[in-house]
Design a protein around this motif. Sequence first.
Motif, PDB file in Angstrom:
ATOM      1  N   MET A 204     -11.288 -71.538 -11.658  1.00  0.00           N
ATOM      2  CA  MET A 204     -10.567 -71.557 -10.390  1.00  0.00           C
ATOM      3  C   MET A 204      -9.072 -71.321 -10.608  1.00  0.00           C
ATOM      4  O   MET A 204      -8.427 -70.606  -9.833  1.00  0.00           O
ATOM      5  N   LEU A 205      -8.509 -71.906 -11.662  1.00  0.00           N
ATOM      6  CA  LEU A 205      -7.100 -71.675 -11.969  1.00  0.00           C
ATOM      7  C   LEU A 205      -6.846 -70.218 -12.326  1.00  0.00           C
ATOM      8  O   LEU A 205      -5.859 -69.623 -11.882  1.00  0.00           O
ATOM      9  N   GLU A 206      -7.722 -69.618 -13.122  1.00  0.00           N
ATOM     10  CA  GLU A 206      -7.588 -68.197 -13.465  1.00  0.00           C
ATOM     11  C   GLU A 206      -7.589 -67.341 -12.211  1.00  0.00           C
ATOM     12  O   GLU A 206      -6.753 -66.450 -12.047  1.00  0.00           O
ATOM     13  N   THR A 207      -8.540 -67.625 -11.330  1.00  0.00           N
ATOM     14  CA  THR A 207      -8.669 -66.833 -10.109  1.00  0.00           C
ATOM     15  C   THR A 207      -7.427 -66.977  -9.235  1.00  0.00           C
ATOM     16  O   THR A 207      -6.833 -65.990  -8.790  1.00  0.00           O
ATOM     17  N   ALA A 208      -7.041 -68.222  -8.970  1.00  0.00           N
ATOM     18  CA  ALA A 208      -5.908 -68.480  -8.078  1.00  0.00           C
ATOM     19  C   ALA A 208      -4.617 -67.878  -8.624  1.00  0.00           C
ATOM     20  O   ALA A 208      -3.842 -67.259  -7.880  1.00  0.00           O
ATOM     21  N   ARG A 209      -4.380 -68.020  -9.916  1.00  0.00           N
ATOM     22  CA  ARG A 209      -3.124 -67.541 -10.496  1.00  0.00           C
ATOM     23  C   ARG A 209      -3.089 -66.026 -10.613  1.00  0.00           C
ATOM     24  O   ARG A 209      -2.005 -65.438 -10.675  1.00  0.00           O
ATOM     25  N   SER A 210      -4.247 -65.390 -10.633  1.00  0.00           N
ATOM     26  CA  SER A 210      -4.264 -63.924 -10.651  1.00  0.00           C
ATOM     27  C   SER A 210      -3.986 -63.338  -9.271  1.00  0.00           C
ATOM     28  O   SER A 210      -3.620 -62.164  -9.149  1.00  0.00           O
ATOM     29  N   LEU A 211      -4.151 -64.152  -8.227  1.00  0.00           N
ATOM     30  CA  LEU A 211      -3.997 -63.669  -6.851  1.00  0.00           C
ATOM     31  C   LEU A 211      -2.674 -64.043  -6.215  1.00  0.00           C
ATOM     32  O   LEU A 211      -2.266 -63.409  -5.228  1.00  0.00           O
ATOM     33  N   GLY A 212      -2.002 -65.069  -6.743  1.00  0.00           N
ATOM     34  CA  GLY A 212      -0.771 -65.477  -6.090  1.00  0.00           C
ATOM     35  C   GLY A 212       0.034 -66.465  -6.900  1.00  0.00           C
ATOM     36  O   GLY A 212      -0.301 -66.795  -8.040  1.00  0.00           O
ATOM     37  N   THR A 213       1.094 -66.948  -6.289  1.00  0.00           N
ATOM     38  CA  THR A 213       2.003 -67.909  -6.890  1.00  0.00           C
ATOM     39  C   THR A 213       2.207 -69.054  -5.910  1.00  0.00           C
ATOM     40  O   THR A 213       1.568 -69.104  -4.843  1.00  0.00           O
ATOM     41  N   PHE A 214       3.147 -69.944  -6.246  1.00  0.00           N
ATOM     42  CA  PHE A 214       3.446 -71.038  -5.324  1.00  0.00           C
ATOM     43  C   PHE A 214       3.971 -70.513  -3.989  1.00  0.00           C
ATOM     44  O   PHE A 214       3.833 -71.158  -2.960  1.00  0.00           O
ATOM     45  N   ARG A 215       4.533 -69.313  -3.992  1.00  0.00           N
ATOM     46  CA  ARG A 215       5.055 -68.721  -2.755  1.00  0.00           C
ATOM     47  C   ARG A 215       3.951 -68.195  -1.840  1.00  0.00           C
ATOM     48  O   ARG A 215       4.196 -67.914  -0.663  1.00  0.00           O
ATOM     49  N   GLY A 216       2.744 -68.036  -2.382  1.00  0.00           N
ATOM     50  CA  GLY A 216       1.640 -67.548  -1.563  1.00  0.00           C
ATOM     51  C   GLY A 216       0.902 -66.404  -2.222  1.00  0.00           C
ATOM     52  O   GLY A 216       1.084 -66.132  -3.416  1.00  0.00           O
ATOM     53  N   VAL A 217       0.076 -65.735  -1.464  1.00  0.00           N
ATOM     54  CA  VAL A 217      -0.735 -64.631  -1.983  1.00  0.00           C
ATOM     55  C   VAL A 217       0.181 -63.446  -2.294  1.00  0.00           C
ATOM     56  O   VAL A 217       0.983 -63.031  -1.458  1.00  0.00           O
ATOM     57  N   SER A 218       0.053 -62.901  -3.494  1.00  0.00           N
ATOM     58  CA  SER A 218       0.938 -61.818  -3.936  1.00  0.00           C
ATOM     59  C   SER A 218       0.729 -60.550  -3.112  1.00  0.00           C
ATOM     60  O   SER A 218      -0.410 -60.198  -2.792  1.00  0.00           O
ATOM     61  N   PRO A 219       1.812 -59.855  -2.770  1.00  0.00           N
ATOM     62  CA  PRO A 219       1.680 -58.639  -1.962  1.00  0.00           C
ATOM     63  C   PRO A 219       1.182 -57.430  -2.741  1.00  0.00           C
ATOM     64  O   PRO A 219       0.643 -56.512  -2.145  1.00  0.00           O
ATOM     65  N   HIS A 220       1.338 -57.427  -4.054  1.00  0.00           N
ATOM     66  CA  HIS A 220       1.070 -56.214  -4.826  1.00  0.00           C
ATOM     67  C   HIS A 220      -0.386 -55.773  -4.718  1.00  0.00           C
ATOM     68  O   HIS A 220      -0.677 -54.631  -4.335  1.00  0.00           O
ATOM     69  N   TRP A 221      -1.304 -56.688  -5.030  1.00  0.00           N
ATOM     70  CA  TRP A 221      -2.715 -56.311  -4.956  1.00  0.00           C
ATOM     71  C   TRP A 221      -3.161 -56.137  -3.508  1.00  0.00           C
ATOM     72  O   TRP A 221      -4.010 -55.285  -3.211  1.00  0.00           O
ATOM     73  N   ARG A 222      -2.571 -56.896  -2.572  1.00  0.00           N
ATOM     74  CA  ARG A 222      -2.965 -56.785  -1.164  1.00  0.00           C
ATOM     75  C   ARG A 222      -2.629 -55.409  -0.602  1.00  0.00           C
ATOM     76  O   ARG A 222      -3.463 -54.769   0.062  1.00  0.00           O
ATOM     77  N   GLU A 223      -1.419 -54.964  -0.839  1.00  0.00           N
ATOM     78  CA  GLU A 223      -0.983 -53.683  -0.283  1.00  0.00           C
ATOM     79  C   GLU A 223      -1.816 -52.531  -0.830  1.00  0.00           C
ATOM     80  O   GLU A 223      -2.246 -51.641  -0.089  1.00  0.00           O
ATOM     81  N   GLU A 224      -2.031 -52.551  -2.112  1.00  0.00           N
ATOM     82  CA  GLU A 224      -2.825 -51.483  -2.742  1.00  0.00           C
ATOM     83  C   GLU A 224      -4.255 -51.476  -2.224  1.00  0.00           C
ATOM     84  O   GLU A 224      -4.810 -50.427  -1.872  1.00  0.00           O
ATOM     85  N   LEU A 225      -4.855 -52.658  -2.151  1.00  0.00           N
ATOM     86  CA  LEU A 225      -6.255 -52.752  -1.740  1.00  0.00           C
ATOM     87  C   LEU A 225      -6.437 -52.334  -0.280  1.00  0.00           C
ATOM     88  O   LEU A 225      -7.351 -51.563   0.047  1.00  0.00           O
ATOM     89  N   LEU A 226      -5.583 -52.811   0.612  1.00  0.00           N
ATOM     90  CA  LEU A 226      -5.724 -52.466   2.023  1.00  0.00           C
ATOM     91  C   LEU A 226      -5.525 -50.969   2.259  1.00  0.00           C
ATOM     92  O   LEU A 226      -6.201 -50.372   3.111  1.00  0.00           O
ATOM     93  N   ALA A 227      -4.627 -50.364   1.501  1.00  0.00           N
ATOM     94  CA  ALA A 227      -4.441 -48.912   1.619  1.00  0.00           C
ATOM     95  C   ALA A 227      -5.708 -48.180   1.200  1.00  0.00           C
ATOM     96  O   ALA A 227      -6.119 -47.196   1.846  1.00  0.00           O
ATOM     97  N   GLU A 228      -6.354 -48.646   0.146  1.00  0.00           N
ATOM     98  CA  GLU A 228      -7.594 -48.009  -0.308  1.00  0.00           C
ATOM     99  C   GLU A 228      -8.715 -48.200   0.704  1.00  0.00           C
ATOM    100  O   GLU A 228      -9.465 -47.262   0.997  1.00  0.00           O
ATOM    101  N   VAL A 229      -8.842 -49.402   1.242  1.00  0.00           N
ATOM    102  CA  VAL A 229      -9.909 -49.674   2.213  1.00  0.00           C
ATOM    103  C   VAL A 229      -9.690 -48.864   3.487  1.00  0.00           C
ATOM    104  O   VAL A 229     -10.646 -48.343   4.075  1.00  0.00           O
ATOM    105  N   ARG A 230      -8.450 -48.739   3.893  1.00  0.00           N
ATOM    106  CA  ARG A 230      -8.162 -47.969   5.110  1.00  0.00           C
ATOM    107  C   ARG A 230      -8.607 -46.514   4.968  1.00  0.00           C
ATOM    108  O   ARG A 230      -9.026 -45.887   5.948  1.00  0.00           O
ATOM    109  N   ARG A 231      -8.529 -45.980   3.760  1.00  0.00           N
ATOM    110  CA  ARG A 231      -8.926 -44.585   3.538  1.00  0.00           C
ATOM    111  C   ARG A 231     -10.441 -44.393   3.522  1.00  0.00           C
ATOM    112  O   ARG A 231     -10.927 -43.261   3.599  1.00  0.00           O
ATOM    113  N   LEU A 232     -11.181 -45.482   3.409  1.00  0.00           N
ATOM    114  CA  LEU A 232     -12.640 -45.378   3.379  1.00  0.00           C
ATOM    115  C   LEU A 232     -13.193 -45.091   4.772  1.00  0.00           C
ATOM    116  O   LEU A 232     -12.716 -45.629   5.768  1.00  0.00           O
ATOM    117  N   ASP A 233     -14.214 -44.269   4.834  1.00  0.00           N
ATOM    118  CA  ASP A 233     -14.931 -44.054   6.097  1.00  0.00           C
ATOM    119  C   ASP A 233     -16.090 -45.040   6.130  1.00  0.00           C
ATOM    120  O   ASP A 233     -17.247 -44.680   5.938  1.00  0.00           O
TER     121      ASP A 233
END
Length: 288
Positions: free
Chosen positions: A191-220
Amino acid sequence: MSAGPRPRHVTVDGRRVCHRVDGDGPPVLLLHGIGRTLRDFTELHDLLARRFRVHSVDLPGYGGSLPMARPCTLPALADFAARYLDAVGVDRPAHLVGNSLGGAVAMRLAAAEPARAASLTLVNSAGFGREVTIALRLLALRPLGRLLLRPTRWAARRTELSLFHDPAFATAERVAHALAAARQPYAARVMLETARSLGTFRGVSPHWREELLAEVRRLDLPTLVVWGERDLILPATHLAAARSRLPAARTHLFPECGHMPQIECAEEFHRLLVDFWAESGTQQVEGD
């Protein structure tokens, strides 16, 4: 409340994985959230199994599934989901349904291997905003994170209560199941590995979110995004972000509902989901 039929086990990449498989028809894969197990989909699994081939799986390092040899990151979890589908013989596009972290895993899988996805259903999904409950943000702080994950009945009950708007859903059976899962020897580390790979104390990291949502948006790909209005884990304001970032997606807000509409609003959510699949024309239900 019954915990449902006893799960089975399958080997994925040489590791034991806990899962449930029921029903006949087009394949459905149900993916749970961080620190959770396939138990969170018992009600929906049973309803869908009347007309679909439904797979619920404990992600590696959660519940009854052994952890992966590599760190538990979002790409690794998506790759695991693909290998799981291979292991259980799913050779056609599946309806991917993910709650919380499971939603991000479903999106990452669809983006990486679009041929595996018939549709996406994102249930109070991670990925649409920085805001997340303080309980998860604190896990990023060493050594506090590990101390917070010490398994106690009090902590298990507190967690269950945070997931639902109606406290009646935080049953003794759910608390006992959550405590048993937290006591697995690998649970805190994963659980610590998962949580720390996704964000910090400030919240969910924007880097993986922005990239992933852009990819999903391009999917039909037909996509449904749902949220519980009273979610204390990932706020319902994220649904507006989902509408903005995935404008072609269908959305739905469940009033008086928390982080798990698939439990608190099981019947309504089931009807919404099956209607969405039928109307999107992704796959005909066998027998229709």
